[in-house]
Enzyme design. Sequence first.
Site, PDB file in Angstrom:
ATOM      1  N   LYS A 248     -69.067 -17.990 -25.145  1.00  0.00           N
ATOM      2  CA  LYS A 248     -68.441 -16.899 -25.254  1.00  0.00           C
ATOM      3  C   LYS A 248     -68.937 -15.958 -26.351  1.00  0.00           C
ATOM      4  O   LYS A 248     -69.337 -16.670 -27.186  1.00  0.00           O
ATOM      5  CB  LYS A 248     -66.942 -16.999 -25.271  1.00  0.00           C
ATOM      6  CG  LYS A 248     -66.175 -17.413 -24.029  1.00  0.00           C
ATOM      7  CD  LYS A 248     -64.703 -17.328 -24.214  1.00  0.00           C
ATOM      8  CE  LYS A 248     -64.016 -17.743 -23.155  1.00  0.00           C
ATOM      9  NZ  LYS A 248     -64.009 -16.953 -21.907  1.00  0.00           N
TER      10      LYS A 248
ATOM     11  N   GLU B 250     -64.065 -23.016 -16.705  1.00  0.00           N
ATOM     12  CA  GLU B 250     -63.538 -24.414 -16.872  1.00  0.00           C
ATOM     13  C   GLU B 250     -62.221 -24.625 -16.548  1.00  0.00           C
ATOM     14  O   GLU B 250     -61.840 -25.925 -16.079  1.00  0.00           O
ATOM     15  CB  GLU B 250     -63.830 -24.731 -18.481  1.00  0.00           C
ATOM     16  CG  GLU B 250     -62.596 -24.401 -19.313  1.00  0.00           C
ATOM     17  CD  GLU B 250     -62.175 -22.949 -19.503  1.00  0.00           C
ATOM     18  OE1 GLU B 250     -63.286 -22.129 -19.097  1.00  0.00           O
ATOM     19  OE2 GLU B 250     -61.210 -22.487 -19.889  1.00  0.00           O
TER      20      GLU B 250
ATOM     21  N   LYS C 243     -52.656 -25.115 -17.161  1.00  0.00           N
ATOM     22  CA  LYS C 243     -53.899 -24.950 -17.720  1.00  0.00           C
ATOM     23  C   LYS C 243     -53.658 -25.373 -18.989  1.00  0.00           C
ATOM     24  O   LYS C 243     -53.117 -24.591 -19.990  1.00  0.00           O
ATOM     25  CB  LYS C 243     -54.630 -23.863 -17.443  1.00  0.00           C
ATOM     26  CG  LYS C 243     -55.984 -23.840 -18.137  1.00  0.00           C
ATOM     27  CD  LYS C 243     -56.792 -22.609 -17.853  1.00  0.00           C
ATOM     28  CE  LYS C 243     -57.775 -22.338 -18.495  1.00  0.00           C
ATOM     29  NZ  LYS C 243     -58.776 -21.245 -18.394  1.00  0.00           N
TER      30      LYS C 243
ATOM     31  N   ASP D  30     -55.499 -20.279 -24.737  1.00  0.00           N
ATOM     32  CA  ASP D  30     -55.977 -20.647 -22.995  1.00  0.00           C
ATOM     33  C   ASP D  30     -55.136 -21.839 -22.666  1.00  0.00           C
ATOM     34  O   ASP D  30     -55.517 -22.409 -21.478  1.00  0.00           O
ATOM     35  CB  ASP D  30     -57.304 -21.037 -23.201  1.00  0.00           C
ATOM     36  CG  ASP D  30     -58.144 -20.773 -21.889  1.00  0.00           C
ATOM     37  OD1 ASP D  30     -57.358 -20.108 -20.976  1.00  0.00           O
ATOM     38  OD2 ASP D  30     -59.177 -21.292 -21.685  1.00  0.00           O
TER      39      ASP D  30
ATOM     40  N   ASP E  82     -60.918 -22.471 -25.931  1.00  0.00           N
ATOM     41  CA  ASP E  82     -62.131 -22.422 -24.884  1.00  0.00           C
ATOM     42  C   ASP E  82     -63.139 -21.545 -25.506  1.00  0.00           C
ATOM     43  O   ASP E  82     -63.169 -20.421 -25.754  1.00  0.00           O
ATOM     44  CB  ASP E  82     -61.566 -21.409 -23.621  1.00  0.00           C
ATOM     45  CG  ASP E  82     -62.602 -21.164 -22.571  1.00  0.00           C
ATOM     46  OD1 ASP E  82     -63.647 -21.718 -22.547  1.00  0.00           O
ATOM     47  OD2 ASP E  82     -62.209 -20.312 -21.611  1.00  0.00           O
TER      48      ASP E  82
ATOM     49  N   ARG F 152     -60.534 -23.846 -13.900  1.00  0.00           N
ATOM     50  CA  ARG F 152     -60.305 -24.402 -12.270  1.00  0.00           C
ATOM     51  C   ARG F 152     -61.064 -25.788 -12.436  1.00  0.00           C
ATOM     52  O   ARG F 152     -60.451 -26.545 -11.383  1.00  0.00           O
ATOM     53  CB  ARG F 152     -61.063 -23.284 -11.539  1.00  0.00           C
ATOM     54  CG  ARG F 152     -62.661 -23.292 -11.684  1.00  0.00           C
ATOM     55  CD  ARG F 152     -63.292 -22.071 -11.272  1.00  0.00           C
ATOM     56  NE  ARG F 152     -63.250 -20.920 -11.989  1.00  0.00           N
ATOM     57  CZ  ARG F 152     -63.735 -19.702 -11.683  1.00  0.00           C
ATOM     58  NH1 ARG F 152     -64.409 -19.367 -10.623  1.00  0.00           N
ATOM     59  NH2 ARG F 152     -63.318 -18.727 -12.586  1.00  0.00           N
TER      60      ARG F 152
ATOM     61  N   ASP G  74     -68.155 -21.597 -18.579  1.00  0.00           N
ATOM     62  CA  ASP G  74     -67.037 -21.180 -19.106  1.00  0.00           C
ATOM     63  C   ASP G  74     -65.646 -20.778 -17.846  1.00  0.00           C
ATOM     64  O   ASP G  74     -64.608 -20.417 -18.344  1.00  0.00           O
ATOM     65  CB  ASP G  74     -67.426 -19.787 -19.449  1.00  0.00           C
ATOM     66  CG  ASP G  74     -66.143 -19.019 -20.288  1.00  0.00           C
ATOM     67  OD1 ASP G  74     -65.312 -19.604 -20.727  1.00  0.00           O
ATOM     68  OD2 ASP G  74     -66.563 -17.641 -20.632  1.00  0.00           O
TER      69      ASP G  74
HETATM   70  N1  BES Z   1     -59.793 -18.469 -20.596  1.00  0.00           N
HETATM   71  C1  BES Z   1     -60.936 -17.881 -19.670  1.00  0.00           C
HETATM   72  C2  BES Z   1     -60.092 -16.345 -19.157  1.00  0.00           C
HETATM   73  C3  BES Z   1     -59.748 -15.273 -20.042  1.00  0.00           C
HETATM   74  C4  BES Z   1     -60.672 -14.653 -20.416  1.00  0.00           C
HETATM   75  C5  BES Z   1     -58.269 -15.240 -20.210  1.00  0.00           C
HETATM   76  C6  BES Z   1     -60.091 -13.410 -21.387  1.00  0.00           C
HETATM   77  C7  BES Z   1     -58.049 -14.320 -21.092  1.00  0.00           C
HETATM   78  C8  BES Z   1     -59.083 -13.294 -21.538  1.00  0.00           C
HETATM   79  C9  BES Z   1     -61.746 -18.574 -18.750  1.00  0.00           C
HETATM   80  O1  BES Z   1     -61.776 -19.938 -18.993  1.00  0.00           O
HETATM   81  C10 BES Z   1     -62.801 -17.806 -18.502  1.00  0.00           C
HETATM   82  O2  BES Z   1     -63.820 -17.986 -19.257  1.00  0.00           O
HETATM   83  N2  BES Z   1     -63.169 -17.136 -17.174  1.00  0.00           N
HETATM   84  C11 BES Z   1     -64.415 -16.589 -16.975  1.00  0.00           C
HETATM   85  C12 BES Z   1     -64.799 -16.852 -15.719  1.00  0.00           C
HETATM   86  C13 BES Z   1     -66.133 -16.418 -15.304  1.00  0.00           C
HETATM   87  C14 BES Z   1     -67.101 -17.340 -16.111  1.00  0.00           C
HETATM   88  C15 BES Z   1     -66.290 -16.610 -13.739  1.00  0.00           C
HETATM   89  C16 BES Z   1     -64.196 -15.158 -17.142  1.00  0.00           C
HETATM   90  O3  BES Z   1     -63.241 -14.604 -16.935  1.00  0.00           O
HETATM   91  O4  BES Z   1     -64.932 -14.676 -17.775  1.00  0.00           O
HETATM   92 ZN    ZN Z   2     -60.504 -20.628 -20.300  1.00  0.00          ZN
HETATM   93 MN    MN Z   3     -63.440 -20.223 -20.081  1.00  0.00          MN
END
Ligand code: BES
Ligand code: ZN
Ligand code: MN
Length: 487
Positions: free
Chosen positions: A270, A342, A258, A281, A263, A344, A340
């Site tokens: 966020k 993104e 990834k 990220d 992000d 996947r 968010d």
């Molecule tokens: N890059 C983030 C995941 C992440 C968050 C990694 C905090 C490390 C610390 C990912 O893109 C994300 O934002 N995931 C969301 C998914 C949700 C919207 C289903 C998450 O984990 O909040």
């Molecule tokens: Zn992310």
């Molecule tokens: Mn995200």
Amino acid sequence: MDFNTQPTPAAGLAAVAADALLVVVVGNAMPSSLDKPLATLLSDAVAQGDFEFKANRCLYMHRPAGLQATRLAWVCAPNDSAKAFKSALAAGLAAVKALGVSTLAVARAGAETLTDTHAEALAAAVADAVYVYRHTKPSAPAAPKLSKAILVGGKKESASLARGLVRGAAIAAGVDLARECANRPANHATPSFLASEARRLGKQYGMKVEVLDRRQIEKLGMGSFLAVSQGSAEPPRFIVMRYDGAAKHKAPIVLVGKGITFDTGGISLKPAAEMDEMKFDMGGAASVLGTLRALGELRPKVNVVGLIPACENMPGGRAVKPGDVVRSLSGQTIEILNTDAEGRLILCDALTYAERFKPAAVVDIATLTGACVVALGHHHTGLFAADESLAADLLAASRHALDPAWRLPLDEEYDEALKSHFADMANVGPRPGGAITAAMFLKRFTAKYPWAHLDVAGTAWKSGAAKGATGRPVPLLTHFVLARAAA
Ligand code: BES
Ligand code: ZN
Ligand code: MN
């Protein structure tokens, strides 16, 4: 960094010549094997209350009488495992690295044989101790002078120790590259920067590198990846790297990283707190670059393809909106309920692209979910695999590499969560089991090959006082590929 091994001198550790001798004392009592001047120094320190046989306790001695080495440091490891050795070394190195030490000798007392895993751990600990980020911080303290580490061990295992050091040095070089790429801020580490790093590696190690730009990505039909990138002025890149170590017809291992270089969450923005950390990220992408570097050094007989979809996830007038439906490269449509989620969305198109290599296995690496951090904290990487033997191989690699991973489930029951009224699937489900539903989403694109997913959201970087990229899971991935090459 230069790593070497030498047998214990006949005259004992006192005869080891180095700027510093670091002795790892194994166990919870005076080691019986220790010879004269050192034994006296240690038992005296214990008697004075200056040293205790407790995990990672350290003691420094300057110019002790009767020793060839200029400096002597002691550190305690509670048992003879490579894991305990590594954390003791980290503690010991913290004590000596700031000094004027160029050549460091490391020996053990109180344990029998050293293994190649101990040697590898030494290389990892030393490389970690001397890494300093300075690319955008010229005022950072100078890197330690330490440039040579010698593992002092018995004669008969020296060949295996030397092999462990070579492997450890190569993995450490890969970890260094991954850390450096991930630590750079997002205005430096852009998708184009990742592409130029890939090209640089390709030149250095003779790997084929292909970089697709937005037009080519459009032409392929990666509608899901493009949807994420469309809110950003920074152009996306799709990076394809090939390490060809085996015959052409041998099915490759494909590593997919990834590469979200920043992000923001997009329109599903966020919160501001700690958002800076979303420059990390692209940790999955960095680990693919790092692993390929380690492989370039070690040259195992195996074919490996590295795939990196790289872009920013930004809000803006062109950004993808909640409820938008996109068509992935696989032909399956996706309702983007949360912009968010993104990671996947860029990975699914890369996973479909991987089919063209007829892979023996595909492993994706992604800082994918906050839910994985909730589940496993910052110690274990989350491992998901639909294929039992691939799961077993990755867990074995994780153990040998001292790079912990823990398997989480992928039962069909979790798939329910991804139902959509307007597309073949939604990109998010409800909060519970968020790391698993993210993996279930990816699984829908991996029917054609054995596949596993590593969620490194909790392990690719550290927050707080020690903020910075870790380079994980380069050690795990490198061990996995090496084991496949040997099989
Ligand atoms: N890059 C983030 C995941 C992440 C968050 C990694 C905090 C490390 C610390 C990912 O893109 C994300 O934002 N995931 C969301 C998914 C949700 C919207 C289903 C998450 O984990 O909040
Ligand atoms: Zn992310
Ligand atoms: Mn995200």
